[in-house]
Design a protein around this motif. Sequence first.
Motif, PDB file in Angstrom:
ATOM      1  N   GLN A   1       0.832  -1.194   0.000  1.00 18.44           N
ATOM      2  CA  GLN A   1       0.000   0.000   0.000  1.00 18.44           C
ATOM      3  C   GLN A   1       0.874   1.254   0.000  1.00 18.44           C
ATOM      4  O   GLN A   1       0.490   2.283   0.514  1.00 18.44           O
ATOM      5  CB  GLN A   1      -0.914   0.007   1.225  1.00 18.44           C
ATOM      6  N   ALA A   2       2.062   1.140  -0.570  1.00 16.94           N
ATOM      7  CA  ALA A   2       3.048   2.224  -0.505  1.00 16.94           C
ATOM      8  C   ALA A   2       2.580   3.480  -1.218  1.00 16.94           C
ATOM      9  O   ALA A   2       1.780   3.433  -2.140  1.00 16.94           O
ATOM     10  CB  ALA A   2       4.370   1.761  -1.116  1.00 16.94           C
ATOM     11  N   ASN A   3       3.122   4.611  -0.761  1.00 13.54           N
ATOM     12  CA  ASN A   3       2.810   5.896  -1.368  1.00 13.54           C
ATOM     13  C   ASN A   3       3.459   6.022  -2.737  1.00 13.54           C
ATOM     14  O   ASN A   3       4.386   5.298  -3.077  1.00 13.54           O
ATOM     15  CB  ASN A   3       3.328   7.039  -0.469  1.00 13.54           C
ATOM     16  N   ALA A   4       2.961   6.964  -3.520  1.00 11.55           N
ATOM     17  CA  ALA A   4       3.594   7.258  -4.800  1.00 11.55           C
ATOM     18  C   ALA A   4       5.038   7.675  -4.551  1.00 11.55           C
ATOM     19  O   ALA A   4       5.341   8.395  -3.611  1.00 11.55           O
ATOM     20  CB  ALA A   4       2.835   8.379  -5.503  1.00 11.55           C
ATOM     21  N   GLY A   5       5.951   7.212  -5.391  1.00 11.15           N
ATOM     22  CA  GLY A   5       7.366   7.514  -5.208  1.00 11.15           C
ATOM     23  C   GLY A   5       8.109   6.438  -4.460  1.00 11.15           C
ATOM     24  O   GLY A   5       9.316   6.508  -4.324  1.00 11.15           O
ATOM     25  N   PHE A   6       7.375   5.434  -3.984  1.00 16.60           N
ATOM     26  CA  PHE A   6       7.999   4.326  -3.253  1.00 16.60           C
ATOM     27  C   PHE A   6       7.555   3.013  -3.869  1.00 16.60           C
ATOM     28  O   PHE A   6       6.368   2.783  -4.074  1.00 16.60           O
ATOM     29  CB  PHE A   6       7.586   4.364  -1.781  1.00 16.60           C
ATOM     30  N   THR A   7       8.506   2.160  -4.171  1.00 15.82           N
ATOM     31  CA  THR A   7       8.199   0.811  -4.632  1.00 15.82           C
ATOM     32  C   THR A   7       9.100  -0.160  -3.887  1.00 15.82           C
ATOM     33  O   THR A   7      10.256   0.145  -3.600  1.00 15.82           O
ATOM     34  CB  THR A   7       8.424   0.643  -6.140  1.00 15.82           C
ATOM     35  N   GLY A   8       8.554  -1.319  -3.562  1.00 16.24           N
ATOM     36  CA  GLY A   8       9.352  -2.300  -2.839  1.00 16.24           C
ATOM     37  C   GLY A   8       8.779  -3.682  -2.991  1.00 16.24           C
ATOM     38  O   GLY A   8       7.607  -3.858  -3.321  1.00 16.24           O
ATOM     39  N   SER A   9       9.618  -4.669  -2.750  1.00 14.88           N
ATOM     40  CA  SER A   9       9.166  -6.056  -2.805  1.00 14.88           C
ATOM     41  C   SER A   9       9.868  -6.850  -1.716  1.00 14.88           C
ATOM     42  O   SER A   9      11.033  -6.598  -1.397  1.00 14.88           O
ATOM     43  CB  SER A   9       9.450  -6.667  -4.177  1.00 14.88           C
ATOM     44  N   CYS A  10       9.130  -7.808  -1.139  1.00 12.93           N
ATOM     45  CA  CYS A  10       9.650  -8.655  -0.068  1.00 12.93           C
ATOM     46  C   CYS A  10       9.755 -10.089  -0.545  1.00 12.93           C
ATOM     47  O   CYS A  10       9.040 -10.520  -1.453  1.00 12.93           O
ATOM     48  CB  CYS A  10       8.722  -8.598   1.143  1.00 12.93           C
TER      49      CYS A  10
END
Length: 202
Positions: A163-172
């Motif tokens: 549910q990250a904000n715009a400008g943030f991307t991530g993966s686990c």
Amino acid sequence: MELKIFIVLFCALFTGGHSLQCYECLGMMGSCESKETTCPDTATCASATIVQSTGGNEVKMQSKGCKVKESCISASVNFGITRTVTSTQCCSTDRCNNNDAPDYGSNSPNGKQCYFCDGKSCFNKLNCLGDEDYCLKATATVGTLSETVKGCVSKSVCDATSQANAGFTGSCCQGNLCNGAKSVTQNLLFLLWPLFFFILIH
């Protein structure tokens, strides 16, 4: 400078409005002096303890105020060069957040390893601590600066990543050293990563 920005952004996680009466404060290096605030209908009272470790230095902050229930989580994010551990307790009666939240997390290795970046390489091995049972690879953009980091995180951080904000991307991922992928060029933006962590779990 980075710490001042961190404090401002963390305060933004605690909103005011109407309904529930809660204590509100922000204090460094121990308990904070509280005043009362009125929260929105959708918020609960919250007390949080945040411990940030960088190198051999540790900073502890206490915070109280209003917080939406979904963001009342306790978690650890460990990027090797810096580790931020937050413990949040929420309650739903007037002025119920008088006590400080207890420290959360363990400093004991749990047997899991993830890669982390140190400014030169993103293939350094990091021993995960406590409940840091996932590996993370994430990228954030602030203006023209972009930074990719890797490390160990708690499951609750991974849940927030979706549910990250715009400008943030991530993966686990869950396997040992599963956050490999391509190495990246580092810059001084890594100093601001505690800020992105708290934006992420808001």
